[in-house]
Design a protein around this motif. Structure first.
Motif, mmCIF file in Angstrom:
data_model
loop_
_atom_site.group_PDB
_atom_site.id
_atom_site.type_symbol
_atom_site.label_atom_id
_atom_site.label_comp_id
_atom_site.label_asym_id
_atom_site.label_seq_id
_atom_site.Cartn_x
_atom_site.Cartn_y
_atom_site.Cartn_z
ATOM 1 N N HIS A 21 -0.351 14.016 8.787
ATOM 2 C CA HIS A 21 -1.062 15.194 8.317
ATOM 3 C C HIS A 21 -1.759 14.886 6.998
ATOM 4 N N PRO A 22 -2.846 15.587 6.706
ATOM 5 C CA PRO A 22 -3.490 15.384 5.408
ATOM 6 C C PRO A 22 -2.484 15.571 4.274
ATOM 7 N N GLY A 23 -2.501 14.663 3.318
ATOM 8 C CA GLY A 23 -1.587 14.742 2.186
ATOM 9 C C GLY A 23 -0.272 14.036 2.392
ATOM 10 N N ASP A 24 0.054 13.637 3.624
ATOM 11 C CA ASP A 24 1.254 12.823 3.836
ATOM 12 C C ASP A 24 1.111 11.504 3.079
ATOM 13 N N LEU A 29 0.838 -1.199 0.000
ATOM 14 C CA LEU A 29 0.000 0.000 0.000
ATOM 15 C C LEU A 29 0.870 1.245 0.000
ATOM 16 N N ALA A 30 0.491 2.207 -0.813
ATOM 17 C CA ALA A 30 1.082 3.542 -0.744
ATOM 18 C C ALA A 30 0.071 4.532 -1.296
ATOM 19 N N GLY A 31 -0.050 5.673 -0.653
ATOM 20 C CA GLY A 31 -0.977 6.688 -1.108
ATOM 21 C C GLY A 31 -0.946 7.892 -0.188
ATOM 22 N N ARG A 32 -1.737 8.881 -0.556
ATOM 23 C CA ARG A 32 -1.809 10.115 0.231
ATOM 24 C C ARG A 32 -2.931 10.029 1.262
ATOM 25 N N ALA A 33 -2.668 10.570 2.430
ATOM 26 C CA ALA A 33 -3.587 10.435 3.559
ATOM 27 C C ALA A 33 -4.748 11.431 3.478
ATOM 28 N N VAL A 34 -5.943 10.895 3.621
ATOM 29 C CA VAL A 34 -7.125 11.675 3.989
ATOM 30 C C VAL A 34 -7.443 11.256 5.415
ATOM 31 N N LEU A 47 -16.141 10.428 1.723
ATOM 32 C CA LEU A 47 -16.538 11.305 0.620
ATOM 33 C C LEU A 47 -15.450 12.309 0.259
ATOM 34 N N HIS A 48 -14.485 12.508 1.157
ATOM 35 C CA HIS A 48 -13.359 13.401 0.877
ATOM 36 C C HIS A 48 -12.201 12.664 0.217
ATOM 37 N N ALA A 49 -12.277 11.349 0.136
ATOM 38 C CA ALA A 49 -11.184 10.546 -0.410
ATOM 39 C C ALA A 49 -11.499 10.160 -1.847
ATOM 40 N N GLY A 104 -16.950 13.778 14.327
ATOM 41 C CA GLY A 104 -15.493 13.666 14.361
ATOM 42 C C GLY A 104 -14.875 14.838 13.624
ATOM 43 N N GLU A 105 -13.673 14.619 13.089
ATOM 44 C CA GLU A 105 -12.977 15.675 12.346
ATOM 45 C C GLU A 105 -12.374 15.064 11.087
ATOM 46 N N ILE A 106 -12.363 15.869 10.019
ATOM 47 C CA ILE A 106 -11.880 15.423 8.717
ATOM 48 C C ILE A 106 -10.691 16.279 8.303
ATOM 49 N N ASN A 107 -9.664 15.631 7.755
ATOM 50 C CA ASN A 107 -8.473 16.307 7.241
ATOM 51 C C ASN A 107 -7.860 17.258 8.268
#
Length: 216
Positions: free
Chosen positions: A150-153, A42-47, A64-66, A136-139
């Motif tokens: 962090h978002p985008g890591d 697995l590799a990708g950017r974090a949401v 829905l943000h991913a 909760g909280e998003i990004n």
């Protein structure tokens, strides 16, 4: 250098251990967070999503943000006594092209998730249900296995574990990992020719241990 999907996929090919070792030996995530399927890469950017324990309302919102190639990274504070992710969310994530899930908490329907071929890393598996009431909280910055994300890591994971690459360090991490892979390929070739690891690594021979004869 544009750091896009092809470069992120190459990090997955190189592997979490290589990326971690090559890029400063930083940000290795708690090894208790494991892939459901040991064959997962697995590799990708974090949401990122932060949840209250035993509630999964904001996983549905966060999903829905991913989008394609993203990893949903869920901070439940290590709570494993309920499973906020299961087979239905897995299908929903696949429909959106999400690359995988990393949750510092538990999942359920684990066999179905593996059968679907969806990469999922979790701290545990639990059949207990969750509510859908607590916001909760998003990004936002979260902590996953003791490591800030962090978002985008970028996260890279496989059977060896998970490592975070800060969002602006992707090119440097890839270059360092490629260089390490090239070095190790040379070492493997020399081992097949009869070299010793102590020589390849420049290790001293202890005075208390007799020298061994060398072939040839």
């Amino acid at each position: 250098m544009t750091f896009g999907d092809a470069q992120i996929a190459r990090l997955a090919e190189l592997g979490a251990a290589t990326v971690y070792e090559a890029h400063g030996q930083r940000y290795a995530i708690d090894p208790a967070i494991k892939p459901l399927d040991p064959g997962t890469r697995l590799a990708g950017r974090a949401v990122t999503v932060r949840l209250d324990p035993a509630d999964n309302w904001f996983i549905h919102i966060g999903l829905l943000h991913a989008g394609p190639g993203d990893i949903l990274v869920v901070d439940v504070g290590g709570y494993t006594d309920a499973g906020p992710w299961g087979d239905v969310l897995t299908l929903a994530a696949q429909q959106r092209g999400v690359a995988g899930l990393v949750i510092d908490g538990a999942v359920r329907d684990s066999r179905d998730i593996v059968a679907a071929g969806f990469p999922a890393f979790s701290r545990g598996v639990c059949i207990r249900r969750t509510t859908k009431r607590q916001p909760g909280e998003i990004n936002v910055p979260v902590t996953i296995g003791g490591v800030p994300v962090h978002p985008g890591d970028i996260l890279v994971g496989d059977a060896d574990g998970l490592v975070r690459v800060p969002h602006d360090e992707g090119p440097a991490a890839l270059a360092a990992a490629e260089a390490r892979e090239t070095k190790e390929e040379d070492q493997r070739a020399r081992l097949e020719e009869g070299a010793w690891t102590v020589d390849l690594l420049g290790l001293p021979w202890p005075e208390s241990v007799p020298q061994l004869p060398r072939d040839g």
